[in-house]
Design an enzyme around this catalytic site. Structure first.
Site, short mmCIF file in Angstrom:
data_model
loop_
_atom_site.label_atom_id
_atom_site.label_comp_id
_atom_site.label_asym_id
_atom_site.label_seq_id
_atom_site.Cartn_x
_atom_site.Cartn_y
_atom_site.Cartn_z
N ARG A 176 45.48 2.77 13.45
CA ARG A 176 44.43 3.31 12.61
C ARG A 176 43.20 2.87 12.00
O ARG A 176 43.10 2.29 11.31
CB ARG A 176 45.37 2.84 11.28
CG ARG A 176 46.89 3.13 10.83
CD ARG A 176 46.60 4.77 11.16
NE ARG A 176 48.07 5.26 10.52
CZ ARG A 176 48.93 5.96 11.61
NH1 ARG A 176 47.84 5.15 13.13
NH2 ARG A 176 49.29 6.19 11.69
N SER A 226 49.76 7.05 3.42
CA SER A 226 50.14 5.90 2.98
C SER A 226 49.38 4.73 2.13
O SER A 226 47.61 4.91 3.48
CB SER A 226 50.41 5.17 4.10
OG SER A 226 51.84 5.95 4.48
N GLU A 296 45.79 0.30 3.94
CA GLU A 296 45.12 1.75 4.40
C GLU A 296 44.36 2.56 4.13
O GLU A 296 43.30 2.80 4.64
CB GLU A 296 46.49 1.95 5.66
CG GLU A 296 46.01 3.50 6.30
CD GLU A 296 47.11 4.55 6.93
OE1 GLU A 296 48.22 3.80 7.62
OE2 GLU A 296 47.06 5.69 7.30
C1 LIG Z 1 50.05 13.59 1.79
C2 LIG Z 1 48.98 12.84 3.08
C3 LIG Z 1 49.83 12.22 4.24
C4 LIG Z 1 48.91 11.18 5.29
N1 LIG Z 1 49.95 11.87 6.32
C5 LIG Z 1 48.76 10.93 6.80
C6 LIG Z 1 49.95 10.66 8.39
O1 LIG Z 1 50.58 11.01 8.95
N2 LIG Z 1 49.00 9.76 9.78
C7 LIG Z 1 47.91 9.23 9.17
O2 LIG Z 1 46.89 8.31 9.95
N3 LIG Z 1 47.00 9.64 8.45
C8 LIG Z 1 47.69 9.96 6.58
N4 LIG Z 1 46.89 10.25 5.86
C9 LIG Z 1 45.66 9.36 5.22
C10 LIG Z 1 44.29 10.51 5.85
O3 LIG Z 1 44.94 11.70 5.87
C11 LIG Z 1 43.84 10.79 7.27
O4 LIG Z 1 43.79 9.33 7.32
C12 LIG Z 1 42.54 10.80 7.43
O5 LIG Z 1 42.32 11.33 9.01
C13 LIG Z 1 41.58 10.95 6.26
O6 LIG Z 1 40.85 11.82 7.03
P1 LIG Z 1 38.87 11.96 5.87
O7 LIG Z 1 38.68 13.08 6.41
O8 LIG Z 1 40.52 12.47 4.51
O9 LIG Z 1 38.00 11.00 5.57
P2 LIG Z 1 38.27 9.77 4.20
O10 LIG Z 1 39.70 9.54 3.54
O11 LIG Z 1 37.05 11.20 3.30
O12 LIG Z 1 37.61 8.95 5.01
C14 LIG Z 1 38.03 8.45 5.77
C15 LIG Z 1 37.34 6.93 6.30
O13 LIG Z 1 36.56 7.39 7.81
C16 LIG Z 1 35.18 7.54 7.36
N5 LIG Z 1 34.89 8.87 7.74
C17 LIG Z 1 35.42 10.08 7.61
N6 LIG Z 1 34.25 11.07 8.19
C18 LIG Z 1 34.11 10.38 8.26
C19 LIG Z 1 33.21 10.88 10.00
N7 LIG Z 1 32.49 12.38 9.76
N8 LIG Z 1 31.88 10.02 10.41
C20 LIG Z 1 32.35 8.63 10.48
N9 LIG Z 1 33.39 7.67 9.08
C21 LIG Z 1 33.78 9.06 8.50
C22 LIG Z 1 35.01 7.24 5.43
O14 LIG Z 1 33.76 7.03 5.26
C23 LIG Z 1 36.85 6.63 5.57
O15 LIG Z 1 35.84 4.99 5.59
C24 LIG Z 1 47.15 11.58 4.59
C25 LIG Z 1 47.03 11.40 3.68
C26 LIG Z 1 47.80 12.32 2.81
C27 LIG Z 1 47.46 12.82 1.45
#
Ligand SMILES: Cc1cc2nc3c(=O)[nH]c(=O)nc-3n(C[C@H](O)[C@H](O)[C@H](O)COP(=O)(O)OP(=O)(O)OC[C@H]3O[C@@H](n4cnc5c(N)ncnc54)[C@H](O)[C@@H]3O)c2cc1C
Length: 303
Positions: A176, A226, A296
């Site tokens: 992560r 999580s 996380e």
């Molecule tokens: C129902 C549910 C299930 C999930 N299951 C999992 C799972 O199984 N495994 C898992 O690992 N995660 C899981 N997640 C968490 C999440 O979906 C992941 O961490 C996902 O990769 C985050 O992507 P995001 O685009 O939503 O990033 P955001 O939440 O918008 O941002 C997360 C971080 O990344 C940075 N960021 C975002 N985009 C960029 C970019 N283009 N360049 C630089 N920095 C950036 C942001 O500044 C922030 O620090 C889950 C979430 C939910 C709601």
């Protein structure tokens, strides 16, 4: 200069729409978060570059978001400029075993595209509601796989607006987290490598993973996945349950009865209540199980 005057100047500089005092609750899966002073979702890399140069020239702090599925945004919102990497940067191309994807591509769409092209190795992404960019920065993973394993090349920008290219060997992906976060870059695209496989088998694996999620995760309520990382050799959910925190509630935020590492927004929940619940759970798990849980979810804004 007032926010409104900066907003007008920024709008003149970009093709993409700019929003003033945009509620971040519209951009987080928890449906929580106060206003971003300025909010931009760039339509292309050139607009991203212009927004970065504008922010630097005005001394505005820049905060990056993807789909907001791993974020706790303060009730007071975020000062300066929020840049959302989303649909404007979401083109996907498949060439042999390689997939070239924009950072704004939704992970389920990437998994689907790979499956239809007969490429295995992305099935685990089907139920993760983030973008490719967020997944790379967080090294998103599930079912024993993580996205970092598939990366061949990453395209990114620094905050001065310079375009950068990283080959896989220059990047480190751990549980992560990835060195992309330490380098403080904005990811705009990636080349990933899949493993040729049979479409029907890939599809079946994806369906099984999705069915398991529907059964074990409280997807009917807004949540951020999580809340805590799993400590080595254990699961945060198991520890939270063992510490007696299941169903614990602060305001309208509850430790899910279905999955203790998911905190659900029962409706109208606020960030300060999420934070109180986080602290309460952390304290009880440490007291009863002797483990300090590490967050996380990423906290953005002033707390
Ligand atoms: C129902 C549910 C299930 C999930 N299951 C999992 C799972 O199984 N495994 C898992 O690992 N995660 C899981 N997640 C968490 C999440 O979906 C992941 O961490 C996902 O990769 C985050 O992507 P995001 O685009 O939503 O990033 P955001 O939440 O918008 O941002 C997360 C971080 O990344 C940075 N960021 C975002 N985009 C960029 C970019 N283009 N360049 C630089 N920095 C950036 C942001 O500044 C922030 O620090 C889950 C979430 C939910 C709601």
């Amino acid at each position: 200069m007032t926010d409104a005057a900066i907003y007008e100047d920024l709008q003149k500089t970009l093709k993409s729409p700019v929003f003033l005092a945009e509620p971040m609750s519209k951009h987080t899966s928890w449906r929580i978060g106060g206003p971003a002073d300025l909010f931009v979702a760039p339509r292309d890399e050139e607009d991203l570059r212009r927004a970065l140069i504008f922010a630097r020239a005005r001394g505005l702090p820049v905060t990056l978001v993807g789909n907001g599925s791993n974020l706790l945004v303060s009730d007071y919102g975020i000062r300066g400029m929020v840049i959302k990497i989303g649909p404007g940067l979401s083109e996907v191309q498949v060439q042999g075993a390689l997939i070239k994807a924009g950072a704004g591509t939704p992970l389920p769409r990437l998994a689907d595209r790979a499956m239809r092209a007969g490429l295995a190795g992305f099935e685990f992404l089907a139920g993760i509601p983030g973008t490719v960019g967020g997944a790379l920065v967080m090294n998103a993973g599930a079912n024993g796989c993580a996205v970092g394993e598939r990366v061949r090349q990453v395209t990114a920008y620094d905050y001065a607006g310079n375009r950068l290219i990283f080959n896989a060997g220059e990047l480190v992906f751990k549980y992560r987290k990835s060195s992309l976060a330490d380098r403080k870059v904005i990811v705009t695209g990636v080349v990933l490598e899949g493993v040729p496989g049979r479409v029907e088998e890939i599809k079946k694996r994806m369906e099984n993973y999705l069915a398991r999620r529907r059964k074990t995760q409280p997807l009917e309520f807004p949540n951020a996945g999580s809340v805590f990382k799993n400590p080595p050799g254990d699961s945060a959910g198991r520890l939270i349950e063992a510490a007696g925190c299941k169903e614990m509630r602060v305001g309208n935020i509850q430790v899910s009865p279905r999955h203790a590492n998911f905190f659900v927004n029962l409706g109208g929940g606020v960030a300060r209540d999420v934070l109180k619940l986080i602290e309460r759970v952390q304290h009880l798990v440490e007291e009863k199980c002797g483990v300090k849980l590490v967050l996380e979810v990423q906290m953005l804004g002033e707390f």
